[in-house]
Design a protein around this motif. Structure first.
Motif, mmCIF file in Angstrom:
data_model
loop_
_atom_site.group_PDB
_atom_site.id
_atom_site.type_symbol
_atom_site.label_atom_id
_atom_site.label_comp_id
_atom_site.label_asym_id
_atom_site.label_seq_id
_atom_site.Cartn_x
_atom_site.Cartn_y
_atom_site.Cartn_z
ATOM 1 N N GLU A 234 0.786 -1.223 0.000
ATOM 2 C CA GLU A 234 0.000 0.000 0.000
ATOM 3 C C GLU A 234 0.818 1.273 0.000
ATOM 4 N N THR B 200 0.663 13.310 1.195
ATOM 5 C CA THR B 200 -0.213 12.672 2.184
ATOM 6 C C THR B 200 -1.676 12.999 1.902
ATOM 7 N N GLU C 242 -2.997 14.063 -0.917
ATOM 8 C CA GLU C 242 -3.355 13.458 -2.214
ATOM 9 C C GLU C 242 -3.769 12.004 -2.031
ATOM 10 N N ASN C 243 -2.982 11.256 -1.260
ATOM 11 C CA ASN C 243 -3.290 9.843 -1.033
ATOM 12 C C ASN C 243 -4.568 9.662 -0.226
ATOM 13 N N GLU D 84 -7.720 7.576 -1.635
ATOM 14 C CA GLU D 84 -8.098 6.353 -0.914
ATOM 15 C C GLU D 84 -9.493 6.430 -0.305
ATOM 16 N N ASN E 128 1.165 9.778 -9.578
ATOM 17 C CA ASN E 128 0.726 8.914 -8.470
ATOM 18 C C ASN E 128 -0.038 7.736 -9.046
ATOM 19 N N LYS F 130 -1.943 5.737 -7.680
ATOM 20 C CA LYS F 130 -3.288 5.591 -7.125
ATOM 21 C C LYS F 130 -4.346 6.271 -7.993
ATOM 22 N N SER G 53 -2.077 0.462 -5.869
ATOM 23 C CA SER G 53 -1.405 0.886 -4.648
ATOM 24 C C SER G 53 0.105 0.898 -4.792
#
Length: 296
Positions: A144, A160, A162-163, A167, A262, A264, A269
């Motif tokens: 992850e 952080t 952005e994730n 998610e 990214n 994601k 992940s």
């Protein structure tokens, strides 16, 4: 209002390297109010103790008083039931692969609690998994979080946020208040003023995110213009005439070519998972074009 989370860890059954991932996962569910780990403290690695200290996870020392019996497991189960019936937590994270905790999970659910189990996929029994409201595997936590070397605190925070949006949001969009809750749950000292902003709205705007208001609810959105076709094309150009490449070098190259790249954004992940989905064979550090095998 945040749900209250109790974290109960069978330390003799869990490696310290997973603790960072577990704490991050908890931040999505609510506020961690009780955190304990059980076992013979003298037998645990020093790294385990340091990690527990970093996250203020309370040690619950237990000697194994009888051969073949684990008194730590019994103490953990008794404490968990006590916490529930004293109404100190709404959600329980039971971190162990030991099927002996199956009755505990069943009892907690019967009492109205949400039970999140975490363990090793190959060790945990179907009974323990079924007894939990949700079950998560250590093996997938490893995939992850990709290691991102960032020295600038603003860039680190931007990644952080952005994730968190990718998610927990929908269509790259998340309620601003929900973002704030997760940030505080993940970092107890989080405060926009640390970054020179008076509030969270001005901070996310400064970091390049867009905000909008819908029916008095403010949302923050992460905009991404990079398409999967562009990614595919870049990888082909990166390989050139070669059939094999280094994953790390490709990732670094793409980070420089595409601002805020990214994986994601594309539903993965880990970078290696994206490469596999695009049809490449992936080893530990390299990827290669699959060679078709013709039947004779």
């Amino acid at each position: 209002m945040d749900n209250r989370v109790a974290l109960m860890i069978d330390a003799e059954n869990v490696g310290y390297k997973y603790i960072d991932h577990i704490i991050k996962e908890i931040s999505k569910y609510g506020k961690l109010v009780i955190a304990r780990f059980y076992g013979d403290i003298n037998r645990l690695a020093d790294e385990w103790k340091k990690k527990a200290l970093d996250y203020a996870i309370k040690p619950m020392h237990q000697f194994n008083v009888a051969s073949g019996k684990n008194s730590a497991d019994m103490e953990m189960a008794l404490d968990t039931i006590e916490i529930k019936y004293q109404d100190k937590a709404d959600i329980f994270f039971i971190v162990s692969s030991d099927s002996d905790f199956t009755p505990l999970a069943i009892r907690l659910k019967e009492a109205g609690a949400i039970v999140i189990g975490i363990g090793e996929e190959k060790k945990v029994t179907n009974a323990f998994k079924s007894a939990c409201s949700e079950f998560k595997y250590f093996e997938y936590f490893e995939d992850e979080i990709e290691e991102v070397k960032v020295t600038n605190k603003y860039e680190s925070l931007r990644i952080t946020i952005e994730n968190i949006i990718l998610e927990n949001g929908t269509d790259n969009k998340l309620q601003l208040s929900r973002l704030g809750d997760i940030l505080v749950n993940q970092f107890s000292d989080f405060d926009p003023r640390k970054y020179g902003s008076s509030n969270l709205t001005s901070l996310v705007t400064k970091l390049g995110f867009n905000t909008s208001t819908e029916n008095t609810t403010t949302f923050v959105k992460y905009e991404n213009s990079l398409t999967l076709e562009q990614v595919k094309k870049y990888i082909v150009e990166f390989l050139g005439n070669s059939k094999k490449g280094n994953i790390g070098k490709l990732k670094n190259s793409m980070d420089k070519e595409f601002e805020n790249f990214n994986v994601k954004n594309f539903g993965f992940s880990k970078f290696s998972a994206l490469l596999k989905n695009l049809g490449y064979e992936v080893n530990e550090q390299t990827f290669s074009v699959k060679v078709k095998k013709w039947k004779k």
